[in-house]
Design an enzyme around this catalytic site. Sequence first.
Site, PDB file in Angstrom:
ATOM      1  N   SER A   1       5.960  10.591  -5.467  1.00 33.26           N
ATOM      2  CA  SER A   1       6.850   9.458  -4.985  1.00 33.26           C
ATOM      3  C   SER A   1       8.020   8.954  -6.063  1.00 33.26           C
ATOM      4  O   SER A   1       7.422   9.090  -7.145  1.00 33.26           O
ATOM      5  CB  SER A   1       5.977   7.971  -4.664  1.00 33.26           C
ATOM      6  OG  SER A   1       6.737   6.947  -4.460  1.00 33.26           O
ATOM      7  N   SER A   2       9.116   8.783  -5.685  1.00 34.88           N
ATOM      8  CA  SER A   2      10.160   8.470  -6.702  1.00 34.88           C
ATOM      9  C   SER A   2      10.107   7.015  -7.092  1.00 34.88           C
ATOM     10  O   SER A   2      10.161   6.282  -6.013  1.00 34.88           O
ATOM     11  CB  SER A   2      11.679   8.834  -6.044  1.00 34.88           C
ATOM     12  OG  SER A   2      11.791  10.031  -5.464  1.00 34.88           O
TER      13      SER A   2
ATOM     14  N   THR B   1      13.469  12.440  -1.415  1.00 38.51           N
ATOM     15  CA  THR B   1      13.909  13.431  -2.417  1.00 38.51           C
ATOM     16  C   THR B   1      14.166  14.924  -2.026  1.00 38.51           C
ATOM     17  O   THR B   1      14.841  15.399  -2.283  1.00 38.51           O
ATOM     18  CB  THR B   1      12.721  13.457  -3.415  1.00 38.51           C
ATOM     19  OG1 THR B   1      12.506  12.022  -3.739  1.00 38.51           O
ATOM     20  CG2 THR B   1      12.835  14.294  -4.669  1.00 38.51           C
TER      21      THR B   1
ATOM     22  N   GLU C   1      10.976  -2.469   1.955  1.00 37.01           N
ATOM     23  CA  GLU C   1       9.643  -2.471   1.743  1.00 37.01           C
ATOM     24  C   GLU C   1       9.066  -3.810   2.134  1.00 37.01           C
ATOM     25  O   GLU C   1       9.456  -4.900   1.775  1.00 37.01           O
ATOM     26  CB  GLU C   1       9.223  -2.266   0.255  1.00 37.01           C
ATOM     27  CG  GLU C   1       9.501  -0.742  -0.419  1.00 37.01           C
ATOM     28  CD  GLU C   1       8.902  -0.401  -1.712  1.00 37.01           C
ATOM     29  OE1 GLU C   1       8.474  -1.421  -2.344  1.00 37.01           O
ATOM     30  OE2 GLU C   1       9.127   0.857  -1.981  1.00 37.01           O
TER      31      GLU C   1
ATOM     32  N   GLY D   1      13.540   2.657   0.329  1.00 42.66           N
ATOM     33  CA  GLY D   1      13.929   1.838   1.567  1.00 42.66           C
ATOM     34  C   GLY D   1      13.355   0.752   1.531  1.00 42.66           C
ATOM     35  O   GLY D   1      12.738   0.082   0.505  1.00 42.66           O
TER      36      GLY D   1
ATOM     37  N   SER E   1       8.591   5.157   0.768  1.00 51.43           N
ATOM     38  CA  SER E   1       8.263   6.241  -0.103  1.00 51.43           C
ATOM     39  C   SER E   1       7.119   7.208   1.010  1.00 51.43           C
ATOM     40  O   SER E   1       6.386   6.628   1.905  1.00 51.43           O
ATOM     41  CB  SER E   1       6.960   5.650  -1.116  1.00 51.43           C
ATOM     42  OG  SER E   1       6.278   6.370  -1.995  1.00 51.43           O
ATOM     43  N   GLY E   2       7.543   8.325   0.661  1.00 47.93           N
ATOM     44  CA  GLY E   2       6.689   9.387   1.585  1.00 47.93           C
ATOM     45  C   GLY E   2       7.686   9.994   2.787  1.00 47.93           C
ATOM     46  O   GLY E   2       7.381  10.633   3.508  1.00 47.93           O
TER      47      GLY E   2
ATOM     48  N   ASN F   1       2.246   8.594  -1.293  1.00 42.87           N
ATOM     49  CA  ASN F   1       3.032   9.810  -1.610  1.00 42.87           C
ATOM     50  C   ASN F   1       2.614  10.579  -2.915  1.00 42.87           C
ATOM     51  O   ASN F   1       2.608   9.784  -4.046  1.00 42.87           O
ATOM     52  CB  ASN F   1       4.692   9.675  -1.658  1.00 42.87           C
ATOM     53  CG  ASN F   1       5.270  10.717  -1.506  1.00 42.87           C
ATOM     54  OD1 ASN F   1       4.594  11.800  -1.693  1.00 42.87           O
ATOM     55  ND2 ASN F   1       6.727  10.511  -1.747  1.00 42.87           N
TER      56      ASN F   1
END
Length: 1050
Positions: free
Chosen positions: A160-161, A112, A360, A358, A107-108, A157
Amino acid sequence: MEVKTSLLDNMIGVGDMVLLEPLNENSFIENLRKRFDHNEIYTYIGSVVISMNPYRSLPIFTPEKVEEYRNRNFYELSPHIYALADEAYRSLRDQDKDQCILITGESGAGKTEASKLVMSYVAAVCGKGQEVNKVKEQLLQSNPVLEAFGNAKTVRNDNSSRFGKYMDIEFDFKGDPLGGVISNYLLEKSRVCKQPRGERNFHIFYQLLSGASNDTLTKLKLDRDFSKYNYLSLDSATVNGLDDAASFRTVWNAMQIVGFMEDEVQSVLELVAAVLKLGNIEFKPESRVNGFDESRVKDKNDLKEMCELLGIEQSVLERAFSYRTVEAKMEKVSTTLNVAQAQAKTRHKVMGVLDIYGFEIFEDNSFEQFIINYCNEKLQQIFIELTLREEQEEYIREGIEWTNIEYFNNAIICDLIENNQNGILAMLDEECLRPGTVTDDTFLDKLNTICAEHQHFESRLSKNSKFLTDHSLPHSCFRIQHYAGKVLYRVEGFVDKNNDLLYRDLSQAMYKATHSLMKQLFPEGNPAKVNLKRPPTAGFQFKASVGGLMRNLQTKNPNYIRCIKPNDKKAAHIFTESLVCHQVRYLGLMENVRVRRAGYAFRQSYESSLERYKMLCKQTWPHWRGAARDGVEVLLTDCSVPAEEFAYGRSKIFIRNPRTLFTLEERRRACLEDLATLIQKIYRGWRCRTQFLLLKKSQVVVAAWYRRYAQQKKYQKIKSATLVMQSFIRGWKARKILRQLKYEKRCKEAVTTIAAYWHGTQVRREYRKFFRANAGKKIYNFTIQRIMQKYFLGLKTTMPSMSPIDNTWPARPYMFLEGAHSELRRIFHFWRCKKYQGQFTEEKKAVYEEKLEASEIFKDKKALYPSSVSQPFKGDYLEIQKNPKYQKLNSAVEDKVLLADVVNKINRANGKGAPRLFLLTKNNFVLADQKTGQVKASVPLPDLTSVSVSTQSDGFFALKLKEGSASAAKGDFLLSSEHLIELITKLHRTGATAADRDQINIDISDEFLVQFNQDKVCVKFIQGGPKNGNSAACKRKNNRLLEVSVPSSP
């Protein structure tokens, strides 16, 4: 010669990690840092793109950049995401190969944004047309909608998605987009009910409350205040850099572009509002007679509004919240829920874009991280398989012997998780379905029993004794050694999250809603389709969807983008080495490089290789006439490259070691320097020769022009001398002739003069007696005429000015001109006055007539008069025609207003003034209230007999009315005005011009009587300084006397 750029030109660090020497983790990280510091955020690993998030805008995504990378070879330009997108699009369009682009990272890291860049590039380079542009716009506008409902602010983020996204974009045979299909994976549903500290719920909730209109919020029964909704965290409600109101408008427009109808958008927003209302519903515990606990809704207002939005009967939904029905064979049993349970629950070409979590590794890893890491294990597995398959296919295609490559195969880890008999997911499902008491601890016990001997599984309570003393491994956790490193998972919540159950009562209640979208979301609630079978678990569903995804990806040509975030501060220009190293490990980038370098590290077509290195050999420079492969063979032989360092394919040259490539590059760089020196030498020689020839040519031209100029000057000098000589000769001849002519002329004049004198003598002798008789009279008349002529000419230059008040006049020169002199003065004055009068307009003439009449009335009688002479009579001081405040008053007055001013009406009781509006027309005068404009008195001018004023410099005056008239019922008016002279003059003129009434008398005296109702009051003016300043003040002395104190004039 056409010069093409290359990946190797002007390279900062190493653009392709396959060429990195030496290859180790430290050199890998240092190369990323070096490129990041120079704003090079993209690096290759073969055909894989590593993307570093710069956390700022860079000028590398412009339309010019799109054109630069369009239809270019992948390694032709410096690394860029556009190069990968172009390679994938051209392979799909020209070779009819389905493509997929896999974007991974934590994330971040910019996943996206990377997917947006890929889609925007494809949209920019594909075809044009109204329908095609519409499809492209729909594909691009799907992003804001997905981000609003699937993205949230987290500590890592701001956008964040919180779900994995896979989009299949379909193209026709021309490469134009036809549409897309979007699949999502593992949406973080728990975020709706609860968010960690410092994080927000999904964007759509905040966007709706911030950006929707007041009418929309009223229809949805919502309020803009975030604090009124339990599902919205308040500590991070607003985010710097995010404009929720503007984002809502963007989402609204995007939904319409994508194809949502107006009623469908409204249905979605109603559903969002219902979720917010749902969070505010609270339950209270109640005890039943049988001793069991049950729950009731505490405040039913939010429940009522939620039911109105969804079209559900309140009693149905309340019962579904508080009860659940258990069916066993043919019997149904309704069980109450306690408070905790109630609150917790044509074939087309295809390009796929996968944007998913990704790998984690957190301090506290739970079921979500387990599922995500399982998905990444599968992606790593398919990446290794597809990369090796691609390498093998290229080797076979080029006719090079394929040798097996040793690498870590993570299939054993995937089998540990997904095996149908003794995999972790299978055992978790078995625990969820097992009757009896099922807890996270029983699940961990089962893992310890079955997986204890697995080399990638670790647990404190397993049979493996080596972990019994490992204090980094808690009792309620297990550890899996993934390809990216060891991850510690806490089993708490695994069973509940895997169940992910929704009671049938709630599904049936939702299906009963009249809301069309709600029926579509809960098809299992249809009573006609009641299924007693237990729904699949979350792990089973995700395993199935990942399996489908893997099968889908294996049918396509893969392209990889690995996203890395350089720091946790979301700041530009900061590179945190430990964080980047952590991501490089769990993304498996070093493993990617090793697999890519296992065979030949670099390969290039013969044509490109010969074009790049032909200057290293005299036989191939500057032009090779034969086949490109033969030229490369000659080139490598001449450069003494060992045979084991390269291999010849059918269309490419393969180089095994990057050192060989860098040696060639170093020799090429040195050769280019020599070539540059040679080119400079030749150019300088050419430039000097060209300059010399130009100087020589210029010298010839200059010399020719100079000789021409010198001859022209010489000719002009001779010509000038000749002309001078000719002029002197002609002058001498002319002067000679002139002297002769002058002499002859003087002779003729002398003869004529002598003859004239002679004839005059004869005539005088003959007529002398006649001249003496009339000579005196003629001389007198001549003298008089000359004096008159001189008088008039002198009078012309000494005339006075044209001002009528100028009394100067020239003095007469002679006594006999007295009469004419006076008459001329009178005539000039009348003519001057006529000229002056001709300049007057009617308005100006009227003003001067008023000024003249004011002079006749007040001059030497009123001390205030001299100060009014220089002030123009304006008349309408209130601008009553233009001022909307007095529109009603203006309509009440029928005649034209001659004067409008503010006056003070004097009260006989205390001598104080009250402001009134004074309006004068041809037939009457009006007194009105200053604030409201209401008419207080309207007096016809025939009822006005006289006006009384003092001799001093005050503005007081009395309007005396005719006794017995209707206007005189309340008596006379005692007023005060700053424009007294103008007001009384206009009153006097109005009375004088009327033929049907008497002229108004003007009484100027320091003491006069004023009739108030039935009493007469004496108004007396005295000299003295008032206490309130330099203005006159009126004071009541007794019932019969008002005394006005007027300041003395300075």
